[in-house]
Design a protein around this motif. Structure first.
Motif, PDB file in Angstrom:
ATOM      1  N   ALA A   1      -2.371  43.230  56.070  1.00  0.00           N
ATOM      2  CA  ALA A   1      -2.065  44.175  55.221  1.00  0.00           C
ATOM      3  C   ALA A   1      -2.880  45.160  56.401  1.00  0.00           C
ATOM      4  O   ALA A   1      -3.136  44.814  57.490  1.00  0.00           O
ATOM      5  CB  ALA A   1      -3.247  44.171  53.877  1.00  0.00           C
TER       6      ALA A   1
ATOM      7  N   VAL B   1       3.097  47.169  57.146  1.00  0.00           N
ATOM      8  CA  VAL B   1       2.442  46.113  55.924  1.00  0.00           C
ATOM      9  C   VAL B   1       1.415  46.868  54.609  1.00  0.00           C
ATOM     10  O   VAL B   1       1.040  47.074  55.150  1.00  0.00           O
ATOM     11  CB  VAL B   1       1.580  44.832  55.903  1.00  0.00           C
ATOM     12  CG1 VAL B   1       1.623  43.779  55.257  1.00  0.00           C
ATOM     13  CG2 VAL B   1       3.197  43.696  57.461  1.00  0.00           C
TER      14      VAL B   1
ATOM     15  N   CYS C   1       1.328  38.894  55.157  1.00  0.00           N
ATOM     16  CA  CYS C   1       2.450  39.705  54.234  1.00  0.00           C
ATOM     17  C   CYS C   1       3.418  38.444  53.401  1.00  0.00           C
ATOM     18  O   CYS C   1       3.129  37.430  54.045  1.00  0.00           O
ATOM     19  CB  CYS C   1       3.050  40.096  55.711  1.00  0.00           C
ATOM     20  SG  CYS C   1       4.782  41.596  54.697  1.00  0.00           S
TER      21      CYS C   1
ATOM     22  N   MET D   1       2.390  44.454  49.098  1.00  0.00           N
ATOM     23  CA  MET D   1       3.384  43.746  50.111  1.00  0.00           C
ATOM     24  C   MET D   1       2.416  41.784  49.948  1.00  0.00           C
ATOM     25  O   MET D   1       3.412  40.829  50.512  1.00  0.00           O
ATOM     26  CB  MET D   1       3.775  43.566  51.436  1.00  0.00           C
ATOM     27  CG  MET D   1       4.784  45.767  51.038  1.00  0.00           C
ATOM     28  SD  MET D   1       5.016  46.230  52.554  1.00  0.00           S
ATOM     29  CE  MET D   1       5.826  47.613  52.505  1.00  0.00           C
ATOM     30  N   VAL D   2       1.559  41.941  50.153  1.00  0.00           N
ATOM     31  CA  VAL D   2       0.795  40.882  50.363  1.00  0.00           C
ATOM     32  C   VAL D   2       0.768  39.916  49.569  1.00  0.00           C
ATOM     33  O   VAL D   2       0.940  40.159  48.155  1.00  0.00           O
ATOM     34  CB  VAL D   2      -0.656  40.695  51.197  1.00  0.00           C
ATOM     35  CG1 VAL D   2      -0.630  41.659  52.333  1.00  0.00           C
ATOM     36  CG2 VAL D   2      -1.713  41.658  49.524  1.00  0.00           C
TER      37      VAL D   2
END
Length: 161
Positions: free
Chosen positions: A105, A55, A66, A59-60
């Motif tokens: 993350a 992650v 996430c 991508m958050v």
């Protein structure tokens, strides 16, 4: 008009394990989305696949976890590699996903897909996504539908397109 000779069909491995590995590698090579997300196939076998993804910060979501759609993508990719492992083109027909914990993350998420049932052109696969602490993040169940063709196509088939 001169017709160029096309090569004979590329033989797919006869061994089911080698076939599943070759299919997964070919699919990932063509899969820009999974590649962009940094997914890596750790294992593939008949009716089985294990796929990992780290992650990244990009991508958050707004909750600093996430994005659920990206975890879904990881589970869906593992599902795809598992249900195509016999070299028969197979697509998702339906799925259900349960989000149990957030991915954060830096987490290393691993999706493990396993065939539970198959008959005719239909199959059912379960995918479990875990983090590096072996905590279950997601449970995913996918239903597959076999369509025409094979994953490992011949060069002649590709040239005809």
């Amino acid at each position: 008009m001169e017709v160029s000779e096309q090569p004979d069909a590329v033989a797919a491995p006869a061994d089911p394990q080698q076939l599943a590995e070759a299919v997964a590698a070919a699919m990932l090579e063509r899969d820009a989305a999974s590649t962009m997300l940094g997914m890596q196939i750790e294992a593939a076998g008949p009716g089985y696949a294990r796929v990992a993804m780290i992650v990244r910060d990009d991508m958050v979501n707004g909750h600093q976890t996430c994005h659920g759609g990206l975890i879904f993508s990881l589970a869906d990719s593992a599902f795809a590699f598992a249900c195509n492992s016999d070299n028969q083109n197979t697509v998702g027909a339906a799925c259900n996903i349960d989000y149990l914990r957030p991915g954060l993350a830096g987490d290393r998420l691993v999706a493990e897909a396993e065939k539970r049932f198959g008959a005719g052109r239909s199959g059912v696969y379960d995918v479990t996504v875990r983090n590096q602490r072996d905590e279950i993040i997601v449970l995913f169940r996918g239903k597959s539908h076999r369509v025409r063709g094979e994953v490992l196509e011949t060069m002649r088939d590709n040239a005809a397109r």
